[in-house]
Design a protein around this motif. Structure first.
Motif, PDB file in Angstrom:
ATOM      1  N   GLY A  87       0.815  -1.208   0.000  1.00  0.00           N
ATOM      2  CA  GLY A  87       0.000   0.000   0.000  1.00  0.00           C
ATOM      3  C   GLY A  87       0.848   1.256   0.000  1.00  0.00           C
ATOM      4  N   VAL A  88       1.907   1.252   0.804  1.00  0.00           N
ATOM      5  CA  VAL A  88       2.817   2.403   0.832  1.00  0.00           C
ATOM      6  C   VAL A  88       3.456   2.610  -0.528  1.00  0.00           C
ATOM      7  CG1 VAL A  88       5.007   3.245   1.785  1.00  0.00           C
ATOM      8  CG2 VAL A  88       3.280   2.251   3.298  1.00  0.00           C
ATOM      9  N   LEU A 134       2.377   1.675  -3.543  1.00  0.00           N
ATOM     10  CA  LEU A 134       1.433   2.093  -4.586  1.00  0.00           C
ATOM     11  C   LEU A 134       0.921   3.507  -4.358  1.00  0.00           C
ATOM     12  CD1 LEU A 134      -0.674  -1.184  -5.001  1.00  0.00           C
ATOM     13  CD2 LEU A 134       1.155  -0.341  -6.486  1.00  0.00           C
ATOM     14  N   CYS A 135       0.842   3.932  -3.112  1.00  0.00           N
ATOM     15  CA  CYS A 135       0.263   5.247  -2.810  1.00  0.00           C
ATOM     16  C   CYS A 135       1.295   6.376  -2.772  1.00  0.00           C
ATOM     17  CB  CYS A 135      -0.476   5.208  -1.473  1.00  0.00           C
ATOM     18  SG  CYS A 135      -1.924   4.135  -1.457  1.00  0.00           S
ATOM     19  N   MET A 136       2.525   6.065  -2.364  1.00  0.00           N
ATOM     20  CA  MET A 136       3.513   7.123  -2.146  1.00  0.00           C
ATOM     21  C   MET A 136       4.517   7.279  -3.282  1.00  0.00           C
ATOM     22  SD  MET A 136       4.315   6.689   1.948  1.00  0.00           S
ATOM     23  CE  MET A 136       5.443   8.083   1.915  1.00  0.00           C
TER      24      MET A 136
END
Length: 225
Positions: free
Chosen positions: A176-177, A179-181
């Motif tokens: 998640g980190v 893909l999002c950041m």
């Protein structure tokens, strides 16, 4: 259903705290094909846990609970055996841990992750979830607990789904980190990786021992009830 959920939440948390698979995923994300291989690894992880848990539900079937909807004796025996093995392995890991965390080393196969094909990444995710020395016993115990709860099959599947989701949070967090950041994720994931490498053996030893004692206690409780 509530009791079944309560029985497996601690086991799911134990699976979620898996430093080595988290490090493996972070290394996968750092490769040129990280945007493809990272989600493949996470998918394989989820599938591995679901398959192993599903197999236990199928094995337990109607025989998982007694006529009074209490766990059958074999469930207690299984938990005692798994708990004893985990506790003994945890004690062994603790004695063999590096005295200086800086001396901790990653498995040699991790150096070749950047050359892994998508098929090998899938196999790695399955192995680290369903064939892991900590995760496999905990998932088997969770499946046995669910099958012994005396609840309908749809509810058993629902509880297993909750178990898999919670057990996957540790692996899904780095993804998640990433893909999002975007680029900013590199420093965050690097910090996570370094901490996990330094403390992997100690964390795993404690988890093995504590969760082993929990399973041992649960199994004894089933047998003497």
């Amino acid at each position: 259903m509530g009791k079944a959920l309560g029985d497996v939440l601690g086991l799911a948390a134990g699976v979620a705290v898996s430093p080595l698979p988290i490090v493996a995923l972070i290394l996968v994300l750092a490769t040129p094909r990280g945007r493809l291989n990272g989600p493949l690894f996470a998918l394989a992880w989820v599938v591995g846990l679901a398959l192993l848990g599903g197999i236990m539900l199928a094995i337990g079937g109607a025989g998982g609970a007694s006529s009074h909807k209490e766990p059958a004796p074999w469930v207690g025996v299984l938990k005692v055996v798994l708990g004893a093995l985990l506790a003994l392995f945890g004690a062994r890991q603790w004695r063999r841990r590096p005295r200086d965390p800086a001396q901790a080393q990653l498995p040699k196969w991790m150096a070749a992750i950047d050359r892994f094909t998508p098929l090998k990444i899938l196999g790695l995710g399955l192995a680290l979830s369903a064939a892991n020395l900590k995760n496999a016993p905990l998932t088997i115990a969770a499946g046995a607990s669910i099958s012994s709860a005396g609840i309908p099959v749809p509810q058993q599947i629902g509880v297993l789904a909750v178990f898999v989701i919670i057990a996957s949070l540790g692996v899904l967090a780095p993804l998640g980190v990433y893909l999002c950041m975007g680029e900013r994720a590199k420093s965050v994931l690097s910090t996570w990786r370094d901490w996990a490498v330094l403390h992997n053996v100690a964390v795993m030893a404690v988890l093995f021992f504590v969760l082993g004692l929990k399973l041992l206690g649960d199994g004894i409780g089933v047998l003497v009830a």
